[in-house]
Structures are given as C-alpha cells and as structure tokens.
Design a protein around this motif. Structure first.
Motif, PDB file in Angstrom:
ATOM      1  N   CYS A  48       0.836  -1.207   0.000  1.00 59.35           N
ATOM      2  CA  CYS A  48       0.000   0.000   0.000  1.00 59.35           C
ATOM      3  C   CYS A  48       0.871   1.257   0.000  1.00 59.35           C
ATOM      4  O   CYS A  48       0.533   2.252  -0.643  1.00 59.35           O
ATOM      5  N   VAL A  49       2.010   1.189   0.697  1.00 58.08           N
ATOM      6  CA  VAL A  49       2.906   2.357   0.746  1.00 58.08           C
ATOM      7  C   VAL A  49       3.507   2.631  -0.635  1.00 58.08           C
ATOM      8  O   VAL A  49       3.746   3.775  -1.007  1.00 58.08           O
ATOM      9  N   ASN A  50       3.724   1.575  -1.405  1.00 58.41           N
ATOM     10  CA  ASN A  50       4.273   1.724  -2.753  1.00 58.41           C
ATOM     11  C   ASN A  50       3.183   1.920  -3.801  1.00 58.41           C
ATOM     12  O   ASN A  50       3.474   2.068  -4.984  1.00 58.41           O
ATOM     13  N   GLY A  51       1.925   1.886  -3.391  1.00 55.24           N
ATOM     14  CA  GLY A  51       0.836   2.027  -4.349  1.00 55.24           C
ATOM     15  C   GLY A  51       0.607   0.794  -5.209  1.00 55.24           C
ATOM     16  O   GLY A  51      -0.154   0.844  -6.169  1.00 55.24           O
ATOM     17  N   LEU A  52       1.256  -0.340  -4.864  1.00 61.95           N
ATOM     18  CA  LEU A  52       0.990  -1.577  -5.600  1.00 61.95           C
ATOM     19  C   LEU A  52      -0.399  -2.098  -5.265  1.00 61.95           C
ATOM     20  O   LEU A  52      -1.009  -2.821  -6.035  1.00 61.95           O
ATOM     21  N   GLU A  53      -0.861  -1.751  -4.053  1.00 60.78           N
ATOM     22  CA  GLU A  53      -2.240  -2.035  -3.646  1.00 60.78           C
ATOM     23  C   GLU A  53      -2.852  -0.714  -3.203  1.00 60.78           C
ATOM     24  O   GLU A  53      -2.152   0.154  -2.711  1.00 60.78           O
ATOM     25  N   ARG A  54      -4.157  -0.592  -3.394  1.00 61.00           N
ATOM     26  CA  ARG A  54      -4.862   0.615  -2.953  1.00 61.00           C
ATOM     27  C   ARG A  54      -5.506   0.384  -1.599  1.00 61.00           C
ATOM     28  O   ARG A  54      -6.160  -0.627  -1.409  1.00 61.00           O
ATOM     29  N   HIS A  55      -5.341   1.349  -0.724  1.00 67.95           N
ATOM     30  CA  HIS A  55      -6.102   1.300   0.519  1.00 67.95           C
ATOM     31  C   HIS A  55      -7.435   1.976   0.270  1.00 67.95           C
ATOM     32  O   HIS A  55      -7.602   2.717  -0.706  1.00 67.95           O
ATOM     33  N   GLN A  56      -8.417   1.709   1.138  1.00 62.12           N
ATOM     34  CA  GLN A  56      -9.740   2.295   0.910  1.00 62.12           C
ATOM     35  C   GLN A  56     -10.080   3.412   1.872  1.00 62.12           C
ATOM     36  O   GLN A  56     -10.912   4.247   1.574  1.00 62.12           O
ATOM     37  N   ARG A  57      -9.435   3.400   3.060  1.00 54.23           N
ATOM     38  CA  ARG A  57      -9.719   4.481   4.011  1.00 54.23           C
ATOM     39  C   ARG A  57      -8.452   4.939   4.680  1.00 54.23           C
ATOM     40  O   ARG A  57      -7.507   4.181   4.800  1.00 54.23           O
ATOM     41  N   GLY A  58      -8.427   6.165   5.134  1.00 48.28           N
ATOM     42  CA  GLY A  58      -7.264   6.700   5.817  1.00 48.28           C
ATOM     43  C   GLY A  58      -6.326   7.384   4.842  1.00 48.28           C
ATOM     44  O   GLY A  58      -6.653   7.550   3.659  1.00 48.28           O
ATOM     45  N   THR A  59      -5.158   7.788   5.363  1.00 45.53           N
ATOM     46  CA  THR A  59      -4.214   8.567   4.565  1.00 45.53           C
ATOM     47  C   THR A  59      -2.846   7.898   4.563  1.00 45.53           C
ATOM     48  O   THR A  59      -2.379   7.446   5.605  1.00 45.53           O
ATOM     49  N   ILE A  60      -2.223   7.854   3.389  1.00 45.32           N
ATOM     50  CA  ILE A  60      -0.823   7.448   3.294  1.00 45.32           C
ATOM     51  C   ILE A  60      -0.078   8.574   2.600  1.00 45.32           C
ATOM     52  O   ILE A  60      -0.488   9.030   1.531  1.00 45.32           O
ATOM     53  N   ARG A  61       1.004   9.039   3.214  1.00 45.57           N
ATOM     54  CA  ARG A  61       1.860  10.040   2.582  1.00 45.57           C
ATOM     55  C   ARG A  61       3.286   9.512   2.513  1.00 45.57           C
ATOM     56  O   ARG A  61       3.786   8.934   3.468  1.00 45.57           O
ATOM     57  N   VAL A  62       3.923   9.719   1.356  1.00 47.24           N
ATOM     58  CA  VAL A  62       5.326   9.339   1.185  1.00 47.24           C
ATOM     59  C   VAL A  62       6.078  10.585   0.775  1.00 47.24           C
ATOM     60  O   VAL A  62       5.747  11.215  -0.244  1.00 47.24           O
ATOM     61  N   ASP A  63       7.064  10.956   1.576  1.00 44.65           N
ATOM     62  CA  ASP A  63       7.848  12.155   1.309  1.00 44.65           C
ATOM     63  C   ASP A  63       6.925  13.361   1.093  1.00 44.65           C
ATOM     64  O   ASP A  63       7.156  14.191   0.211  1.00 44.65           O
ATOM     65  N   GLY A  64       5.868  13.401   1.885  1.00 41.44           N
ATOM     66  CA  GLY A  64       4.947  14.532   1.842  1.00 41.44           C
ATOM     67  C   GLY A  64       3.855  14.454   0.790  1.00 41.44           C
ATOM     68  O   GLY A  64       2.967  15.296   0.745  1.00 41.44           O
ATOM     69  N   ILE A  65       3.912  13.429  -0.076  1.00 43.07           N
ATOM     70  CA  ILE A  65       2.913  13.319  -1.147  1.00 43.07           C
ATOM     71  C   ILE A  65       1.823  12.334  -0.740  1.00 43.07           C
ATOM     72  O   ILE A  65       2.113  11.189  -0.395  1.00 43.07           O
ATOM     73  N   ALA A  66       0.591  12.771  -0.812  1.00 41.77           N
ATOM     74  CA  ALA A  66      -0.511  11.901  -0.406  1.00 41.77           C
ATOM     75  C   ALA A  66      -0.831  10.896  -1.498  1.00 41.77           C
ATOM     76  O   ALA A  66      -0.944  11.235  -2.674  1.00 41.77           O
ATOM     77  N   LEU A  67      -0.934   9.640  -1.066  1.00 38.69           N
ATOM     78  CA  LEU A  67      -1.357   8.570  -1.958  1.00 38.69           C
ATOM     79  C   LEU A  67      -2.793   8.299  -1.544  1.00 38.69           C
ATOM     80  O   LEU A  67      -3.049   7.408  -0.756  1.00 38.69           O
ATOM     81  N   ASP A  68      -3.710   9.126  -2.019  1.00 36.06           N
ATOM     82  CA  ASP A  68      -5.044   9.018  -1.440  1.00 36.06           C
ATOM     83  C   ASP A  68      -5.775   7.811  -1.991  1.00 36.06           C
ATOM     84  O   ASP A  68      -5.345   7.174  -2.932  1.00 36.06           O
ATOM     85  N   ALA A  69      -6.868   7.495  -1.323  1.00 30.43           N
ATOM     86  CA  ALA A  69      -7.574   6.257  -1.635  1.00 30.43           C
ATOM     87  C   ALA A  69      -8.019   6.210  -3.094  1.00 30.43           C
ATOM     88  O   ALA A  69      -8.148   5.145  -3.674  1.00 30.43           O
ATOM     89  N   ALA A  70      -8.216   7.360  -3.718  1.00 33.00           N
ATOM     90  CA  ALA A  70      -8.660   7.374  -5.113  1.00 33.00           C
ATOM     91  C   ALA A  70      -7.510   7.156  -6.090  1.00 33.00           C
ATOM     92  O   ALA A  70      -7.731   6.933  -7.271  1.00 33.00           O
ATOM     93  N   ALA A 158      13.419   8.133  -1.701  1.00 31.30           N
ATOM     94  CA  ALA A 158      13.366   8.731  -0.366  1.00 31.30           C
ATOM     95  C   ALA A 158      13.258   7.648   0.692  1.00 31.30           C
ATOM     96  O   ALA A 158      13.623   7.858   1.842  1.00 31.30           O
ATOM     97  N   VAL A 159      12.721   6.487   0.287  1.00 33.76           N
ATOM     98  CA  VAL A 159      12.585   5.365   1.226  1.00 33.76           C
ATOM     99  C   VAL A 159      12.757   4.061   0.453  1.00 33.76           C
ATOM    100  O   VAL A 159      12.330   3.943  -0.697  1.00 33.76           O
TER     101      VAL A 159
END
Ligand code: ADP
Ligand code: ADP
Length: 229
Positions: A48-70, A158-159
């Motif tokens: 989910c952190v790499n965007g290989l899978e999508r999360h459905q709720r909540g927020t993930i940010r990597v290096d300040g960039i939001a990988l939002d559920a959409a 960055a990670v």
C-alpha cells in the motif's frame, strides 16, 4: 520529518479486512522492521505504501505526497520509493547492468552513458560490479538480491521498502544481503522492512513493529524485544 506516514489506514480484499486502522510514521533516516505471523498484513502494508495495492480508508503520505484512496499521487510516490521483493523480480533476459539501466534510460529519458555510470557505481557499492555482464540466472540468489537493491537505488528513493528480502535465500547468502542493508542504514537511508531476520532487527532496526490480524499490536525499539546476553 516523516518520510512515510500512515493514518488510520484500512484495506479490504473483497470482504476480507486486511489492514485495520493502521497508523505508523517513519522518520527520515529511520529503519523500521515489520514482523508478525503469516497473513497478518505485513506485505499488504508495504504494498500500500508503494501504491501496488490501494487502501480504501485513511491517509498514506510518502515524502509529503498523499497517496489518497482514489489513487492520485501514485506516479509521484512510485518515483520516491525503491522496492525490493522476496524473489528479486529481475528481468531474466537482461544482463545485470541492463537490469539497472533500462528503466532510467527508456522510462526516465536519462542519457545511456549517465545511467551506466550511476549503475556501475551502485553495483560496486553492493559488491558485484564484476558480475555486470552476467544474466540473473548465472549468479547466486544473494547476488541477484544485491542487483535488485542496486536497481531500486537507481531511482534515488526517499525510502527503501523491502518485502522479506532474505526469505528465499540459502542461509549462507543471507549475511551478504544483510551487510548491504546495514551499509544502506549507516548511509542514512530510510527503510521499511518486512522481515523475520533477527539479525536485521537487532543490528539495523530502530523500531520493531508487530502486526497481527491486520493491526499493529506492538511497536518498540529492538532492545525491548531482545535482551542482551
Ligand atoms: P503477510 O505479509 O503478513 O503474510 P499479507 O499482507 O500477504 O500478509 O496478507 C494478509 C491477508 O490478506 C492474508 O489473509 C491474505 O490471504 C490476504 N490477501 C493478500 N493478498 C490478497 C489478495 N490479492 N486478494 C485477497 N486476499 C489477499
Ligand atoms: P514505473 O512505471 O513504476 O515508474 P519504471 O518503468 O520506471 O517503473 O521501471 C523501471 C525499472 O525499475 C524496471 O526495471 C522496473 O522493474 C523497476 N521498478 C519499478 N518500480 C520499482 C520500484 N519501486 N523499486 C525498484 N524497482 C522498480
């Protein structure tokens, strides 16, 4: 300064609730090990952190960039993460050197000579510059995994995200990969590592996170889990 931030993240596969309100922050330069039983959601979290899978709720940010559920921010996040898988995921029909340079040249538009120079420096850093013209099938698993680490570093991430990087290696090959990971840590790389490897947790991790049934049930520095002899 958090490089990876998860806030109340939920992920379902159909009806199956794979991540349950997962909240985790990884600071710049920090090394976090994720462990827990099989099926507890470790791999799902990292994917989910790499965007290989999508999360459905909540927020993930990597290096300040939001990988939002959409799914916005996906390409930007991919550029900032280097992923290393259990089974190396190298291209079998490309040489070691071409495995590193193909993406930057053809997808990134980098001049071939520049990409090759960077690749050779990274292969040297992971100790396999002399294998550059071999194909993945001609080198050991430990060497293949070091190629995979060098390939991920080509992105200047960055990670670095590792999903059981030593689990498919022969025991005598584990140390050579752990040594490379330890060197990365000493160089200040931010790392999120799914692993069962006690050596990594003791020597490299700043924080050990335990997952069970999709939840983080414990997070503490390794010295609290492993008492010194
Ligand atoms: P771990 O890495 O801790 O072993 P995973 O994140 O791989 O756990 O899997 C967590 C749970 O989600 C498991 O029950 C697994 O079967 C399920 N799961 C993983 N990937 C999928 C998928 N693509 N579709 C459906 N269920 C999945
Ligand atoms: P993307 O479309 O995700 O930006 P690229 O086409 O740039 O990926 O991929 C270039 C090379 O990097 C390929 O060899 C690919 O397998 C590899 N690669 C893609 N994503 C990652 C990643 N997160 N970490 C390491 N290597 C990756």
């Amino acid at each position: 300064d958090l490089v990876v931030e998860l806030e109340a993240v939920d992920k379902w596969y159909g009806d199956y609730h794979a991540l349950r309100r997962v909240t985790l922050g990884v600071a710049r330069g920090e090394r976090v090990a994720i462990c827990g039983p099989s099926g507890s959601g470790k791999s799902t979290l990292i994917r989910c952190v790499n965007g290989l899978e999508r999360h459905q709720r909540g927020t993930i940010r990597v290096d300040g960039i939001a990988l939002d559920a959409a799914g916005a921010g996906l390409a930007a996040v991919r550029r900032r993460t280097g992923m290393v898988f259990q089974n190396f995921n190298l291209f079998p029909h490309l040489t070691v050197l071409d495995n590193l340079t193909l993406g930057p040249i053809y997808a990134g538009g980098e001049p071939a000579a520049a990409a090759e120079a960077r690749a050779l420096a990274l292969l040297d850093r992971v100790g396999i510059a002399d294998q550059k013209d071999k194909f993945p099938g001609q080198i050991s698993g430990g060497q293949q995994q070091r190629v995979a680490i060098a390939r991920a570093l080509m992105r200047e991430p960055a990670v670095m995200l590792f999903d059981e990087p030593t689990s498919s290696l022969d025991p005598e090959r584990v140390q050579e990969v752990l040594a490379v990971m330890e060197e990365l840590a000493q160089a200040g790389m931010t790392m999120l590592v799914v692993t069962h490897e006690m050596g990594f947790m003791r020597r490299v991790a700043d924080l050990v996170v335990f997952m069970d049934q999709g939840e983080i049930v414990e997070a503490a520095p390794p010295e609290l889990f492993f008492t010194a002899p």
